[in-house]
Write a protein that holds these residues in place. Structure first.
Motif, PDB file in Angstrom:
ATOM      1  N   GLU A 386     -21.986  15.639 -25.299  1.00 51.29           N
ATOM      2  CA  GLU A 386     -22.948  15.726 -24.201  1.00 51.29           C
ATOM      3  C   GLU A 386     -24.372  15.766 -24.745  1.00 51.29           C
ATOM      4  O   GLU A 386     -25.269  15.084 -24.227  1.00 51.29           O
ATOM      5  CB  GLU A 386     -22.671  16.970 -23.344  1.00 51.29           C
ATOM      6  CG  GLU A 386     -21.423  16.874 -22.488  1.00 51.29           C
ATOM      7  CD  GLU A 386     -21.290  18.060 -21.548  1.00 51.29           C
ATOM      8  OE1 GLU A 386     -22.247  18.874 -21.473  1.00 51.29           O
ATOM      9  OE2 GLU A 386     -20.240  18.172 -20.883  1.00 51.29           O
ATOM     10  N   ALA A 390     -27.325  12.974 -24.318  1.00 50.05           N
ATOM     11  CA  ALA A 390     -28.643  13.380 -23.825  1.00 50.05           C
ATOM     12  C   ALA A 390     -29.746  12.882 -24.754  1.00 50.05           C
ATOM     13  O   ALA A 390     -30.822  12.463 -24.291  1.00 50.05           O
ATOM     14  CB  ALA A 390     -28.699  14.896 -23.690  1.00 50.05           C
ATOM     15  N   ASP A 393     -30.175   9.158 -24.218  1.00 50.80           N
ATOM     16  CA  ASP A 393     -30.882   8.884 -22.965  1.00 50.80           C
ATOM     17  C   ASP A 393     -32.396   9.004 -23.133  1.00 50.80           C
ATOM     18  O   ASP A 393     -33.149   8.416 -22.343  1.00 50.80           O
ATOM     19  CB  ASP A 393     -30.406   9.852 -21.875  1.00 50.80           C
ATOM     20  CG  ASP A 393     -28.965   9.580 -21.441  1.00 50.80           C
ATOM     21  OD1 ASP A 393     -28.458   8.477 -21.721  1.00 50.80           O
ATOM     22  OD2 ASP A 393     -28.348  10.490 -20.847  1.00 50.80           O
ATOM     23  N   GLN A 394     -32.844   9.751 -24.119  1.00 54.98           N
ATOM     24  CA  GLN A 394     -34.278   9.889 -24.381  1.00 54.98           C
ATOM     25  C   GLN A 394     -34.804   8.792 -25.295  1.00 54.98           C
ATOM     26  O   GLN A 394     -36.013   8.703 -25.515  1.00 54.98           O
ATOM     27  CB  GLN A 394     -34.567  11.253 -25.026  1.00 54.98           C
ATOM     28  CG  GLN A 394     -34.259  12.456 -24.158  1.00 54.98           C
ATOM     29  CD  GLN A 394     -34.578  13.755 -24.877  1.00 54.98           C
ATOM     30  OE1 GLN A 394     -35.748  14.040 -25.157  1.00 54.98           O
ATOM     31  NE2 GLN A 394     -33.553  14.548 -25.164  1.00 54.98           N
TER      32      GLN A 394
END
Length: 565
Positions: A386, A390, A393-394
Motif C-alpha cells: 500500500e 502510494a 501515485d506521487q
C-alpha cells in the motif's frame, strides 16, 4: 539458470540458493594459484633465518601448540606494500607491526603498537609518533623512525596494496624521521580518518629490504624494491616470523620469541595456513582437527559443520552491508517516489530468513549498526505494498513503467537469490525485472560510466578502516562517481557538503552529528535498497579461545591473541 530469468519465484525456493559468499570472495578468488614450489625463510645476503643464532637474530616457535587455518583462496603477494585481500592481510599483520593497531572490540578502537603514543597538532594535519624503544625486527635490528619513513616511501612509490588509502593525503617528502624514535607526518589536508588507516601501513626493515633488492626492476634506483625476496622472506617485527611458503599449498609462520609484545599462556607457537581447492576439503580438515576455517565456505557447509563434534561456527554481523544500488540518474529511477516504492515492495523478511540463515541484520540506512555515528531513527523500509503504491501515485510513472534490469556478480548465489526475490516482488507490484549476471571485472567497467551502469546493481560494500567515512564517502559523495562503490550515481549537494565536512572535522564528537544528518538525507532519498548487514562466519575448533570478531579485514585473525582451552 538463464541470465534473463523472468519467472515467478517461490519463497521456499530460496533455501536452495542461500550462501555466505561476499564481494570479498571475488577479490580473494582473483589472486590466482601460483606455482607449487617450497621455500623457507632463508634471507640470504647476510640476513639470518628465523632460528636462534649466535648473531642475535630472533628465535621462533618455542613452546606452545600448532594452529591450522584452512582456506580455499591463495594469496597473490606477501609483500606488505602489495598485499591487500583478506588472506594477505591476515598473514601480513601477524608478521609485520604497524604504528597503531585495532582492538578486538566492536567497533574496534585504536591502541598503541610500534608507536607508544602520538600527538596531533592544532592544524589537524601534523602527527608526531613516538616509537617504542624495545621493538626489533626479526633479524635483530632495532625499529627506527627511518624505517617508518622508508615504509611510507616504499608504499607510495609502489602504488599497490593499501596505498589508495593515502593517495592525495600523504606524500613521502612529508614524512620526517626527527630522531631515532620520533616520526612526523604532515598530511596534505585535514583527513579525520587518518589514524584509523595506519593499522594497514606495515613497517619494514629498510636495510634488510635494500640488501635484498634486485637491481633490475620498475622502481629506478630501488630496482625491484625487494619485491621478489619478500614473497618468500619477511622484513618485519611482528609476533610471528614467516617460516615457510609453499605456493598454493601452505604458509607457515612461527612465534617470534623476541617480540616486544606478549603472548597468552597456552599460546599457539606456529600457525599453518593450509590452502585447499574445494570447500568440501576445507570442511574435512575441520572435522579432522584443524583450528579454524576461512569465511568463504557455503552456508550449508557451515550448517553441516556446526552439527558435528568439537567444531563451532561463529556468525556475527559487523561491517558487511549489502546494497542494491538504484541508478538515480536514469528514468524511472531518477524519481525519488519510484525508488521509495521499490524500497517498500522488497521483502526484507524473506531476504533475511529465507535467503540467509536469520543471523544477518536488516540495514537501517547506509551505515551498519556496529559503526559509531550510526543513526537509529532513520526511515527504514519494510514490505508494504500500500505504501509502495502510494509512492508510485506521487510519481510521474505507473507500475507498468517499471521495466528494469538487475545485475549481480557471477557465482554469488546470495546476490542472485536477492535479485529473484526482487523480481517476484516487482511483479506483484505490477512491474518487471530482468536478472542478469556478469563477471566482477565487467561490473567494475560497467559502473565506470553512467550509460553502462545497470538500473540496479547488487554490491557488498567493502570495509577498510574503522571510520564511517569508509562507507559513506565512496558510496554517496559525487566525487566518487565512476567507481563500483558509487553505482547509484547519487548526487545531493548537501550530502556532498556534509561528507566533506566529516572528513575535515577532527574530533569524533563533532563528526557524529554531521554523519547522522547525512545518513538521514540518504535514507530519505532511497538511492539503494539497504538490504542487510550480512553475518560473517568462521568454523572454529571448540578448543580455540581468544577469537573476537571486530569486523576488520585481517584483524579478525590476530593469532597472537589466541590460546587453547
Amino acid at each position: 539458470m538463464r541470465n534473463d530469468t523472468n519467472h515467478n519465484f517461490d519463497r521456499r525456493d530460496f533455501l536452495r540458493y542461500g550462501s555466505a559468499a561476499t564481494i570479498s570472495t571475488i577479490f580473494a578468488g582473483c589472486t590466482g594459484n601460483q606455482s607449487s614450489d617450497s621455500t623457507t625463510n632463508d634471507s640470504g645476503d647476510g640476513s639470518p633465518d628465523t632460528d636462534t643464532s649466535d648473531d642475535g637474530s630472533s628465535g621462533s616457535g618455542s613452546g606452545g601448540a600448532s594452529f591450522e587455518y584452512v582456506t580455499t583462496v591463495a594469496p597473490s603477494s606477501l609483500d606488505p606494500m602489495k598485499g591487500s585481500d583478506n588472506l594477505e592481510t591476515i598473514v601480513l599483520h601477524n608478521v609485520y607491526d604497524p604504528l597503531v593497531y585495532y582492538t578486538d572490540s566492536t567497533p574496534p578502537e585504536l591502541q598503541p603498537w610500534l608507536a607508544e603514543d602520538w600527538e596531533v597538532a592544532d592544524d589537524g594535519r601534523t602527527y608526531t609518533f613516538n616509537l617504542r624503544s624495545d621493538a626489533t625486527f626479526h633479524n635483530g635490528d632495532p625499529v627506527t623512525a627511518s624505517d617508518v619513513q622508508y615504509s611510507v616511501q616504499r608504499m607510495m612509490e609502489m602504488q599497490n596494496g593499501f596505498s589508495w588509502m593515502w593517495s592525495g593525503i600523504l606524500s613521502p617528502e612529508n614524512v620526517t624521521a626527527v630522531d631515532e624514535t620520533t616520526v612526523e607526518m604532515v598530511t596534505t589536508e585535514v583527513f579525520a580518518p587518518f589514524l584509523y588507516t595506519l593499522p594497514f601501513l606495515y613497517v619494514v626493515n629498510q636495510e634488510q629490504v635494500e640488501a635484498n633488492a634486485a637491481s633490475d626492476g620498475n622502481f629506478g634506483e630501488h630496482g625491484d624494491y625487494g619485491t621478489s625476496w619478500l614473497e618468500d622472506n619477511d622484513a618485519g617485527s611482528g609476533p610471528y616470523v614467516l617460516s615457510e611458503r609453499e605456493r598454493s599449498r601452505q604458509i607457515v609462520i612461527e612465534q617470534n620469541d623476541d617480540w616486544w609484545g606478549s603472548f597468552p599462556d597456552d599460546r599457539y607457537s606456529s600457525v599453518t595456513t593450509e590452502i585447499v581447492q574445494e570447500s568440501a576439503t576445507a570442511a574435512g580438515r575441520m572435522r579432522e582437527g584443524a583450528e579454524m576455517s576461512d569465511q568463504w565456505l557455503p552456508l550449508q557447509t557451515y550448517n553441516d559443520l556446526e552439527g558435528g563434534d568439537d567444531v563451532r561456527v561463529h556468525a556475527k554481523a559487523t561491517f558487511n552491508p549489502f546494497y542494491i544500488y538504484m541508478h538515480t540518474q536514469r528514468a524511472p529511477l531518477d524519481d525519488v517516489h519510484v525508488r521509495r516504492a521499490i524500497s517498500y515492495a522488497f521483502d526484507y523478511e524473506a531476504a533475511l530468513n529465507d535467503v540467509m540463515a536469520g543471523d544477518s541484520d536488516h540495514l537501517q540506512g547506509p551505515l551498519p549498526g556496529a559503526m559509531w555515528s550510526h543513526t537509529e531513527d532513520l526511515p527504514t523500509y519494510e514490505q508494504d505494498f500500500e505504501a509502495a503504491q502510494a509512492e508510485l501515485d506521487q510519481s510521474d510513472y505507473s507500475a507498468s513503467d517499471l521495466d528494469l534490469n538487475y545485475t549481480y556478480v557471477s557465482g554469488l548465489t546470495t546476490e542472485e537469490s536477492m535479485g529473484l526475490l526482487l523480481q517476484s516482488n516487482l511483479q506483484e507490484l505490477g512491474g518487471s525485472l530482468t536478472v542478469e549476471r556478469a563477471p566482477w571485472s565487467n561490473i567494475t567497467e560497467m559502473a565506470a560510466n553512467p550509460d553502462t551502469t545497470p538500473d540496479m546493481l547488487a554490491i557488498y560494500l567493502s570495509f577498510s578502516y574503522a571510520d564511517p567515512d569508509t562507507f559513506l564517502y565512496p558510496a554517496w559523495h559525487s566525487d566518487s562517481h565512476g567507481s563500483w562503490t558509487s553505482a547509484a550515481w547519487y548526487q545531493n549537494d548537501e550530502v556532498d557538503r556534509l561528507l566533506t565536512e566529516g572528513r575535515r572535522t577532527v574530533a569524533q564528537e563533532n563528526r557524529i552529528p554531521i554523519y547522522e544528518e547525512a545518513q538521514r538525507i540518504i535514507a530519505e532519498d532511497a538511492p539503494a535498497l539497504f538490504v542487510m548487514n550480512q553475518a560473517t562466519r568462521n568454523a572454529l575448533s571448540e578448543s580455540v579461545q581468544g577469537f573476537q570478531d571486530n569486523g576488520i579485514t585481517g584483524y579478525r585473525q590476530t593469532f597472537h591473541r589466541y590460546h587453547q582451552d
